[in-house]
Write an enzyme that holds these catalytic residues in place. Structure first.
Site, PDB file in Angstrom:
ATOM      1  N   ARG A  24       0.778  -1.141  -0.094  1.00 40.52           N
ATOM      2  CA  ARG A  24       0.136  -0.236  -0.080  1.00 40.52           C
ATOM      3  C   ARG A  24       0.592   1.401  -0.268  1.00 40.52           C
ATOM      4  NH1 ARG A  24      -1.885   2.116   5.012  1.00 40.52           N
ATOM      5  NH2 ARG A  24      -0.373   1.050   6.616  1.00 40.52           N
ATOM      6  N   VAL A  35       5.724   3.393   0.222  1.00 43.99           N
ATOM      7  CA  VAL A  35       5.672   1.815  -0.025  1.00 43.99           C
ATOM      8  C   VAL A  35       5.622   0.749   0.799  1.00 43.99           C
ATOM      9  CG1 VAL A  35       5.096  -0.085  -1.236  1.00 43.99           C
ATOM     10  CG2 VAL A  35       5.200   2.291  -2.478  1.00 43.99           C
ATOM     11  N   TYR A  36       4.589   0.730   1.397  1.00 50.21           N
ATOM     12  CA  TYR A  36       4.518  -0.955   2.624  1.00 50.21           C
ATOM     13  C   TYR A  36       4.170  -1.881   1.701  1.00 50.21           C
ATOM     14  CZ  TYR A  36       5.083   2.552   6.716  1.00 50.21           C
ATOM     15  OH  TYR A  36       5.012   3.657   8.088  1.00 50.21           O
ATOM     16  N   PHE A  37       5.502  -2.695   2.367  1.00 46.15           N
ATOM     17  CA  PHE A  37       4.913  -4.245   1.663  1.00 46.15           C
ATOM     18  C   PHE A  37       4.598  -5.227   2.612  1.00 46.15           C
ATOM     19  CE2 PHE A  37       7.760  -2.770  -1.854  1.00 46.15           C
ATOM     20  CZ  PHE A  37       7.037  -3.328  -2.706  1.00 46.15           C
ATOM     21  N   HIS A  75      10.717   5.559  10.036  1.00 42.08           N
ATOM     22  CA  HIS A  75      11.206   4.797  11.410  1.00 42.08           C
ATOM     23  C   HIS A  75      12.215   4.421  11.962  1.00 42.08           C
ATOM     24  CE1 HIS A  75       6.814   4.323  11.665  1.00 42.08           C
ATOM     25  NE2 HIS A  75       6.756   3.474  10.206  1.00 42.08           N
TER      26      HIS A  75
END
Length: 138
Positions: A24, A35-37, A75
């Site tokens: 997403r 983008v996070y997987f 992060h």
């Protein structure tokens, strides 16, 4: 490319079932997107499933870097990503961070040993050692 790599790594390890892989976009910028997987795998009958998952996760992170992606958005690098430091930072940058850390926290009071600081030897009586252990492979 990252999803494909995860599927390939899963298949190469003959793991049960089919992995669930999705992504997403959480932020958009002029320079690109964040983008996070997400990756889930069936661990039934898998020896040391946490280690296997970790190996596949590392392959996914490497694939992201191989394709021009960044290691972390906001992060930080932490401990899990610290082994990639040599691919994203040069010696000058790392040495500058270490010099600031030594000046601001000579006894390593706030030493979580994350990111570029993960491989710096710490002497409990004198704080940070004067010479860092090179994790840049040079």
């Amino acid at each position: 490319a990252t999803k494909k790599r995860i599927y390939e790594e899963h298949k190469n390890r003959s793991l049960p079932g089919k992995p669930f892989v999705c992504s997403r976009i959480t932020q958009l910028y002029d320079e690109g997107a964040c983008v996070y997987f997400y990756f889930c795998m069936n661990s039934d009958g898998v020896l040391e499933p946490s280690n296997v998952y970790g190996e596949i996760e590392l392959c996914a992170r490497q694939e992201i870097l191989n394709n021009g992606g960044s290691l972390s958005h906001h992060h930080g690098l932490g401990k899990l990503r610290s082994q990639f430091v040599s691919q994203i930072f040069n010696d000058g940058y790392v040495n500058s961070l270490i010099a600031i850390k030594k000046a601001m926290d000579p006894m390593n009071t706030f030493g979580a040993r994350n990111g570029v600081f993960s491989n710096i030897p710490i002497n409990s009586s004198t704080g940070m050692e004067h010479q860092r252990k090179s994790h840049l492979g040079k």
